[in-house]
Scaffold this motif. Structure first.
Motif: not given
Length: 527
Positions: A191-219
């Motif tokens: 953990r002392k050497k841990r770095q945030i991955p470069q592929t982590l979604a940015s704040i700007d990307a999260l601000e644009k999140f919207t519903q992509l899909s909905s899946h009826p999985l249960h009864k």
């Protein structure tokens, strides 16, 4: 007055009644016994003719050596030499006594070591015996389980077969504690050497999140998703429902991989075990089940654990992926060996007058701390090695519905009816609160950069420090129509957010266009 025989002052003086002469008693008695006459006058003499004389203590005169200074110095030297010789003899005796004491202490220490080794061997033998006794009744159960793997249900007699065995808890052995400690040290160093991955979604990307899909999985006749987990390496989502089933869903393809049936009541918690093809489910039917991939993508129930007497509300997997903990409303949590399915330790609060049910549980990222939420608004922190309650967090109102540790190892987030609270594990205090009625789920993303809260809506926050502000990034609406989102999870690198609610749908929120891109990437990898 001197003795007539020796000429010296007698020590025991006697006088002859016939001659009036003074003698030393021992000398005159010997002479009379030999000759029968006076040694001086020659007259006949017997023992009856001598009379003892009483005198004071006779002090012999000092020698000529003590009458001069050199003589006195010589006398003092002799006395000093005698004193030194006596002191040397005492030191020799003390040294001998110390050696004897040291030998006795060594023998005592050796005896204690032998006793400790024998006790350890005894405990190991008891543990092995308990394991054997637990697995002896499992032989007929295995046949029954194989005959019913198609639907995951056990025969009616299975619970009776294991009723005695489940009560045997050998405890967490020293070898397991060493393994947990080594894992803790390795993860802490990493953990002392841990770095945030470069592929982590940015704040700007999260601000644009919207519903992509909905899946009826249960009864639909028993709608509701109670729990959820994500296997990031394969992008597979597991959901536990009110309909007593757990569903494994492949997000890129949008297909159901397997439906796990066997529980008789709602599945309250579901967890993947590392990257292995193992899934844990907990249920309101008081059981925990271990599911294994049978090889064709279908999962079968390998073991059913019946160590609790009330609803099992949560399961959490240790970072070693060899052990896990279940928490129940019966006021106990159990520490299990995953390979054997044996309960190594069943822990309850020592104060029986204040028993509370456990409603949530999670391991600290380093694995030596366990956090549990209770039905009486208290969050309890446990030392896994000693199974001791080391801290309690008060402040919530209503039962604690979810807890989550941050990857940084310092923060703990807890959800309850009054909202979400953040706790500093270093100072054991609440440093921030998010007011949100009926918060059902709280989750840090795997990098510890974002915090998700599921309540009447879904909110995503940027994590910060104790003193800095935790900014709200995005508010996602609950589109289920029930007004109750029950669980929230971040996908790999926070590229999407999965939400379960009290309808039977799993909803995926992400950046528009990512859904197709991810599917194309997976297709390319398959080719």
């Amino acid at each position: 007055m001197n003795c007539a025989i020796s000429g010296e002052v007698p020590a025991e003086p006697v006088v002859s009644t016939k001659s009036g002469l003074l003698f030393e008693r021992r000398l005159i008695e010997r002479h009379i016994s030999d000759y029968g006459k006076c040694p001086v006058t020659g007259e006949p003499l017997t023992i009856d003719d001598i009379v003892p004389i009483k005198t004071g203590e006779i002090i012999k005169p000092k020698t000529l050596q003590t009458a001069s200074i050199p003589g006195m110095l010589g006398t003092f030297q002799n006395e000093w030499d005698g004193l030194m010789l006596s002191n040397y003899a005492l030191e020799q005796q003390l040294h001998t006594a110390r050696q004897e004491l040291s030998h006795a202490l060594y023998q005592h220490d050796s005896a204690c070591r032998v006793i400790a080794r024998l006790k350890k061997e005894r405990d190991e033998a008891r543990q092995l015996l308990a394991e054997v006794e637990r697995h002896i009744p499992a032989a007929p159960e295995a046949v029954t389980a194989n005959a019913t793997l198609s639907n995951g249900k056990r025969a009616a007699g299975d619970e009776d077969l294991g009723s005695d065995a489940k009560k045997l808890c050998p405890g967490i052995s020293a070898e397991i504690i060493t393994e947990l400690t080594d894992c803790n040290a390795a993860l802490s160093q990493k953990r002392k050497k841990r770095q945030i991955p470069q592929t982590l979604a940015s704040i700007d990307a999260l601000e644009k999140f919207t519903q992509l899909s909905s899946h009826p999985l249960h009864k639909t006749n028993k709608p509701g998703i109670c729990s959820m987990d994500i296997l990031h390496s394969k992008d597979v989502i597991a959901t536990g429902g009110v309909d007593a089933t757990a569903v494994l869903f492949d997000r890129p393809s949008g297909k159901i991989l397997s439906t796990l049936t066997g529980h008789s009541k709602k599945v309250t918690s579901v967890k993947f075990v590392g990257d292995a093809d193992l899934v844990l489910t907990a249920s309101a039917d008081k059981t925990v089940r271990i599911w294994r991939d049978s090889g064709d993508g279908n999962y079968a129930c390998g073991q059913t654990l019946n160590d609790h007497s009330a609803e099992v509300q949560a399961v959490t997997v240790h970072p070693t992926n060899k052990y896990f903990v279940s928490a129940s409303l019966d006021s106990t949590w159990c520490f299990y060996d995953l390979s054997s399915g044996s309960c190594l330790s069943k822990v309850s609060e020592s104060d029986n007058s204040q028993k509370v049910g456990y409603t949530a549980a999670a391991f600290h990222p380093d694995g030596l701390i366990l956090g549990t939420g209770t039905s009486q608004s208290v969050v309890k922190i446990w030392d896994v090695k000693s199974q001791a309650n080391v801290a309690k967090f008060d402040g919530h109102t209503g039962e604690v519905t979810a807890i989550s540790f941050s990857e940084n190892g310092y923060f703990l987030a807890t959800a309850a009816e009054d909202g979400v609270r953040l706790w500093d594990l270093r100072k054991l205090r609440n440093f921030k609160s998010f007011l949100s009625a009926d918060a059902n789920s709280v989750e840090f993303d795997p990098s510890g950069s974002y915090l998700g809260i599921a309540a009447s809506d879904i909110r995503v926050y940027q994590t910060a420090s104790v003193k800095a502000e935790w900014n709200l990034i995005k508010t996602l609406p609950d589109l289920s129509g029930t007004g109750k989102a029950t669980c929230v999870k971040f996908g790999s690198d926070a590229q999407y957010v999965a939400v379960g609610s009290m309808d039977h749908n799993l909803r995926i929120f992400g950046l528009p266009g990512n859904e197709k891109a991810n599917a194309d990437d997976d297709s390319a990898q398959d080719q």
